[in-house]
Design an enzyme around this catalytic site. Sequence first.
Site, PDB file in Angstrom:
ATOM      1  N   SER A   1      34.125  26.163 -24.443  1.00 35.98           N
ATOM      2  CA  SER A   1      34.052  26.727 -23.026  1.00 35.98           C
ATOM      3  C   SER A   1      35.484  26.434 -22.539  1.00 35.98           C
ATOM      4  O   SER A   1      36.263  25.701 -22.887  1.00 35.98           O
ATOM      5  CB  SER A   1      33.150  26.031 -22.121  1.00 35.98           C
TER       6      SER A   1
ATOM      7  N   TYR B   1      29.147  18.517 -18.504  1.00 42.37           N
ATOM      8  CA  TYR B   1      29.298  19.439 -19.287  1.00 42.37           C
ATOM      9  C   TYR B   1      30.886  19.733 -19.666  1.00 42.37           C
ATOM     10  O   TYR B   1      31.213  19.745 -20.856  1.00 42.37           O
ATOM     11  CB  TYR B   1      29.333  20.771 -18.520  1.00 42.37           C
TER      12      TYR B   1
END
Length: 260
Positions: free
Chosen positions: A142, A155
């Site tokens: 990401s 995350y």
Amino acid sequence: MSLKGRTALVTGSTSGIGLGIAKALAAQGANIMLNGFGDGETIAKVRREVETLGVKTGYSAADMSKPADVEALVAATVKEFGAVDILVNNAGIQHVANVDEFPLDAWDRVIQINLTSCFQSMRAALPHMKKRGWGRIINIASAHGIVASAGKSAYVAAKHGLVGLTKVVALETATLPITANTICPGWVLTPLVQKQIDALAERKGISGAAAKDELLSEKQPSKEFATPEQIGGLAAFLCSPAADQIRGSNFSIDGGWTAQ
Ligand code: NAD
């Protein structure tokens, strides 16, 4: 059809980015082992969509939060197709809270699904790739594998970890015809992001459209979402001979997010 005769295992491929990647690899001729959650009807629809591209599909409901399931998923792929030539670690979840309010079980879950399961699937798949003398590992990290945002500790830690882990695997396989790379998407409009848009709209008392605009304006200079098809296109390229010497790299598809 450069991937004819190859088998791709794509985790979390019943929706969003994973499904986009599964279709892009199928369009190049790879048989696909699908994985992820969904009711019987959804799974059957997804399988039909991918099989329309002229390949075979398998499906496993293996849960990436369960270590034994991850190993079983690789074994099931080899049992059904005789190989796992391409491994795409895509399944991922999000949990948003500041560190001092972040529940430990949510932390553990995000780290297991977004990072540890990728280690486990690579560990299980590499011996099969070595035996067949060819392999492609594509890990979906990401923009949060490169930069951080408040509220996303687990995350961000998992995605930064995945970028580093991928480099290690690329070095360990550097003299073999096996490559490992990461793709780092910015905002892609999938169910994972829709949940964050809905939460933003509710928190600020604004419309869904306004929340979408705000989300993009904050991070993504292009002010447009990237698409699962675009991520799939890059994944297919990374499986092509042109990418044989691309090793341990990470590729942003983020509308300029991490260029800032
Ligand atoms: P999504 O929620 O649309 O799809 C996630 C997929 O993973 C689904 O198929 C779901 O069933 C599956 N999944 C979830 N938990 C699972 C589990 N425990 N075991 C097996 N499968 C599971 O999400 P998405 O947006 O397509 O995200 C895919 C990946 O891309 C994730 O790793 C995410 O972190 C990453 N990513 C997404 C964006 C974005 O903007 N959407 C941006 C950057 C990175």
